[in-house]
Design a protein around this motif. Structure first.
Motif, PDB file in Angstrom:
ATOM      1  N   GLN A   3      38.360  43.484  40.004  1.00 15.08           N
ATOM      2  CA  GLN A   3      37.217  42.873  39.342  1.00 15.08           C
ATOM      3  C   GLN A   3      36.220  42.357  40.378  1.00 15.08           C
ATOM      4  O   GLN A   3      36.602  41.779  41.389  1.00 15.08           O
ATOM      5  CB  GLN A   3      37.718  41.720  38.467  1.00 15.08           C
ATOM      6  CG  GLN A   3      36.803  41.339  37.329  1.00 15.08           C
ATOM      7  CD  GLN A   3      37.495  40.394  36.363  1.00 15.08           C
ATOM      8  OE1 GLN A   3      38.677  40.109  36.507  1.00 15.08           O
ATOM      9  NE2 GLN A   3      36.766  39.913  35.372  1.00 15.08           N
ATOM     10  N   GLU A   4      34.942  42.549  40.128  1.00 15.58           N
ATOM     11  CA  GLU A   4      33.901  42.015  41.008  1.00 15.58           C
ATOM     12  C   GLU A   4      33.849  40.499  40.858  1.00 15.58           C
ATOM     13  O   GLU A   4      34.004  39.967  39.747  1.00 15.58           O
ATOM     14  CB  GLU A   4      32.538  42.616  40.654  1.00 15.58           C
ATOM     15  CG  GLU A   4      32.421  44.125  40.906  1.00 15.58           C
ATOM     16  CD  GLU A   4      32.453  44.453  42.387  1.00 15.58           C
ATOM     17  OE1 GLU A   4      32.063  43.583  43.210  1.00 15.58           O
ATOM     18  OE2 GLU A   4      32.893  45.565  42.725  1.00 15.58           O
ATOM     19  N   SER A   6      31.423  38.567  40.819  1.00 14.02           N
ATOM     20  CA  SER A   6      30.335  38.120  39.937  1.00 14.02           C
ATOM     21  C   SER A   6      30.723  38.210  38.463  1.00 14.02           C
ATOM     22  O   SER A   6      30.067  37.606  37.605  1.00 14.02           O
ATOM     23  CB  SER A   6      29.077  38.961  40.191  1.00 14.02           C
ATOM     24  OG  SER A   6      29.362  40.331  39.987  1.00 14.02           O
TER      25      SER A   6
END
Length: 542
Positions: A3-4, A6
Motif C-alpha cells: 500500500q502507498e 498516501s
C-alpha cells in the motif's frame, strides 16, 4: 501489492490535545491525510466498531485508569480490529520495553517520545512492510482456514527470514488453535533453544495446560512470574491452572497479586470477584466487584451481571442496605441493556428472599423466569443463581427447568459435576443426580440415533438429528463435535454444501473455544480442510 503511504488511514488515540495536534501534523508531513482522532479509549472503541484503520497510534497513558495496553487487549478480545490493523504504542517511558516484552497481546511496535516526523515515517514504513509480509496469512486466519494459514507461515519463514521469529510465534499459536499442541510445543522449544523469550515460555506452559498436565503447567507459570513480575498473562494462566487443580485459594492469591501489579483490567478484577465469592470471602468480593461496577458504568462492555454478583456478595455479608443501593444503581446505570430486566428481577428476588418477603420473591422470580431468554447470552453462573433462588423459594419445577437448561449448555462432565455440587449444598443432591442422568441419556440417545442414520447412508437424516441435538444442547462439546462430523460426512458423500460447511466450522470453533486441548480437534480440523481442498473451495468463499 504494498500500500502507498498516501493511501494509509490512521486513528490517533490521545487524551492530550496538544499531542493530538502534533501527531496529526507529523502524519501530514509524512504524506498521510486520512486521520481520525479519539480522545479516550471509549471513543476509539465506538469508532472502531464502525470502521477499520490501517494503523492505530495510541498513547500508553490515557488517564483515569485507562492505558493503551488495556485498549489493545479489549480490541483484540472483542474482535473489533482485524489482524492486519497495525497498532503502535506511543510512550515516554524508557522502561516500556520491559512491559511490552511481558504481554501476550503486544502492539506491533512502540515509539519512545520525543520523536521526529522522519522517525515516525520510518517506523510506520517498517510496520507496513512487515504487515505486507503477513497479509496472506492474516487473510487465511480471518477466513477460518487454519491449516492453510499454518502452511502460509511456513512459507513466510522461508521467504521473509527477517521476520522468522514472528512467523514462528504465529504458527505456534495457530497450531494451538487447531488442536495441534505437540506441534506448537516443538516450535516453542525450538525458539527457547536459541533464546529465553518470555512468549515462548508462556506458550510452552500453555501447551502443558491444554494437555491437562496441570502440575507441570503450574510450575512453569510460577517460574515465569518469578522471572518477571510484570508478566500479567502468566498470572491469568496460573490462576486458571490452579482453578483446574481445585486450588481456589491459590487461584485467588494469584489474581490478587496480579491486581496489585495491574489494578485496572476489568476482566481480571471480575474473575477475582467470582473466585472470592465462591470461596465465601465476601470482603474481597465486595471490594473487587464494587470496582468492576464502578468502571463498567461508562464502559462499552458494561454488563448488568456484575451488579448481580455484587448484590450476591453484599447479601452473603449480611449488608441488605448496600444490596438495595446496588440494585437501584443497576436500574439507573444499566437501563436499556437487553440483560438488565433479567438481572434486575433476579437481584430483586435475592434481596426479597433474604428479607423473608416470600410474596416479593415469588413475584420477582416470575419476572426473572419470564425474561430468561436464551438469546440474551446470560452466563451459566447467572442461570445457576436463578436456579438456586428458585429452590430456596420452593419453586422446584422452575428450578429443574433452569438446571436442565444449564446442564444442556454445560461443555463437559466436569461442568455438570459443579452444578450437581451446588444442588448438594442446597440440600437437593437427588435432584442433581436425576437431572444429570436425564441429560446424559438425552446426549447418548441423540448421538446414537445420528450415528445409526449415517451408517445406513441416510446422511440427510443424520444431519437433521444432530441439528436437533445442537438446538437442544448448544454448549455440549460431544454434541457439537458429532454435529460437525455429521455435516462433514454429508459433504463427503453427497457433495459440497456451503451452509453445512459454515455450520461445521462454527461448531468446531465453539469446541475449540470451550476446550482448546480437545484431542479430537486436530483430526476434525484436518478432515474439514481436506474436504475444502477436494471441492476446490477456499475458506473465505462460504
Amino acid at each position: 501489492m504494498p500500500q502507498e503511504i498516501s493511501d494509509i488511514s490512521v486513528m490517533i488515540v490521545e487524551s492530550n490535545a496538544a499531542m493530538r495536534t502534533q501527531l496529526r501534523n507529523m502524519l501530514t508531513m509524512c504524506g498521510i491525510s486520512t486521520v481520525n482522532l479519539a480522545v479516550t479509549a471509549g471513543v476509539a472503541i465506538r469508532k472502531l466498531r464502525e470502521i477499520n484503520f490501517d494503523i492505530i497510534l495510541c498513547e500508553y497513558h490515557l488517564g483515569e485508569g485507562q492505558d493503551g495496553q488495556h485498549l489493545l487487549e479489549d480490541l483484540r478480545h472483542h474482535h473489533l480490529i482485524p489482524l492486519w490493523t497495525v497498532f503502535i504504542m506511543i510512550t515516554g517511558e524508557s522502561s516500556y520495553e520491559r512491559v511490552v516484552s511481558a504481554v501476550e497481546l503486544a502492539p506491533n511496535d512502540y515509539i519512545l517520545k520525543p520523536f521526529s516526523s522522519d522517525k515516525l515515517l520510518d517506523r510506520l514504513s517498517k510496520a507496513l512492510t512487515k504487515r505486507d509480509a503477513f497479509m496472506p496469512t492474516y487473510k487465511l486466519v480471518e477466513a477460518g482456514n487454519l491449516l492453510d494459514a499454518i502452511d502460509a507461515c511456513r512459507k513466510g519463514e522461508k521467504d521473509h527470514t527477517v521476520f522468522l521469529i514472528d512467523f514462528l510465534r504465529l504458527r505456534a499459536e495457530l497450531h494451538l488453535a487447531a488442536g495441534q499442541s505437540t506441534e506448537a510445543q516443538e516450535i516453542y522449544s525450538q525458539v527457547l533453544d536459541t533464546k529465553a523469550v518470555p512468549w515462548a515460555k508462556l506458550g510452552l506452559a500453555k501447551t502443558l495446560f491444554m494437555q491437562k498436565r496441570f502440575d507441570e503447567a503450574e510450575q512453569s507459570f510460577s517460574e515465569l512470574i518469578q522471572e518477571n513480575s510484570q508478566y500479567m498473562d502468566a498470572y491469568d494462566w496460573l490462576a486458571r491452572t490452579r482453578e483446574s487443580l481445585g486450588q481456589l485459594e491459590g487461584a485467588q492469591q494469584t489474581l490478587q497479586d496480579a491486581v496489585k501489579v495491574s489494578p485496572h483490567t476489568t476482566r481480571r478484577l471480575r474473575k477475582l470477584g467470582e473466585v472470592s465469592n465462591e470461596l465465601g470471602d465476601h470482603e474481597t468480593a465486595i471490594k473487587t466487584m464494587s470496582e468492576v461496577v464502578r468502571k463498567g458504568k461508562y464502559s462499552d462492555f458494561r454488563d448488568p451481571e456484575d451488579h448481580v454478583l455484587l448484590v450476591k456478595a453484599q447479601l452473603q455479608a449480611g449488608d441488605m442496605t448496600a444490596a438495595n443501593a446496588t440494585l437501584r444503581d443497576m436500574e439507573r446505570s444499566m437501563d436499556g441493556l437487553a440483560k438488565t430486566p433479567l438481572c434486575k428481577a433476579l437481584s430483586t428476588a435475592m434481596v426479597a428472599t433474604q428479607a423473608g418477603d416470600a410474596e416479593g420473591a415469588s413475584a420477582a422470580l416470575d419476572d426473572a423466569i419470564k425474561h430468561n431468554d436464551p438469546r440474551l447470552g446470560a452466563t451459566l453462573a447467572l442461570k445457576k443463581d436463578l436456579a438456586r433462588i428458585c429452590i430456596e423459594n420452593k419453586r422446584d419445577e422452575e428450578a429443574a427447568e433452569v438446571i436442565m437448561d444449564v446442564m444442556r449448555h454445560a461443555a463437559d462432565d466436569e461442568a455438570v459435576e459443579r452444578i450437581k455440587n451446588m444442588l448438594v449444598e442446597l440440600g437437593r443432591p437427588e435432584l442433581g443426580e436425576q437431572l444429570a442422568n436425564r441429560v446424559k441419556e438425552e446426549v447418548k440417545d441423540l448421538m446414537a440415533q445420528g450415528a445409526q442414520l449415517a451408517q445406513r447412508g441416510d446422511f440427510d437424516g443424520s444431519v437433521r438429528q444432530m441439528m436437533q441435538a445442537v438446538n437442544k444442547m448448544p454448549g455440549n462439546n460431544n454434541v457439537l463435535f458429532n454435529a460437525s462430523l455429521a455435516l462433514l460426512k454429508h459433504i463427503e458423500n453427497l457433495g459440497w454444501n456451503p451452509r453445512f460447511a459454515s455450520d461445521a466450522r462454527s461448531y468446531i470453533e465453539r469446541v475449540r473455544k470451550q476446550d482448546p486441548g480437545n484431542e479430537r480437534l486436530k483430526a476434525i480440523t484436518s478432515y474439514f480442510h481436506a474436504l475444502l481442498k477436494k471441492h476446490g473451495v477456499k475458506a473465505n468463499e462460504f
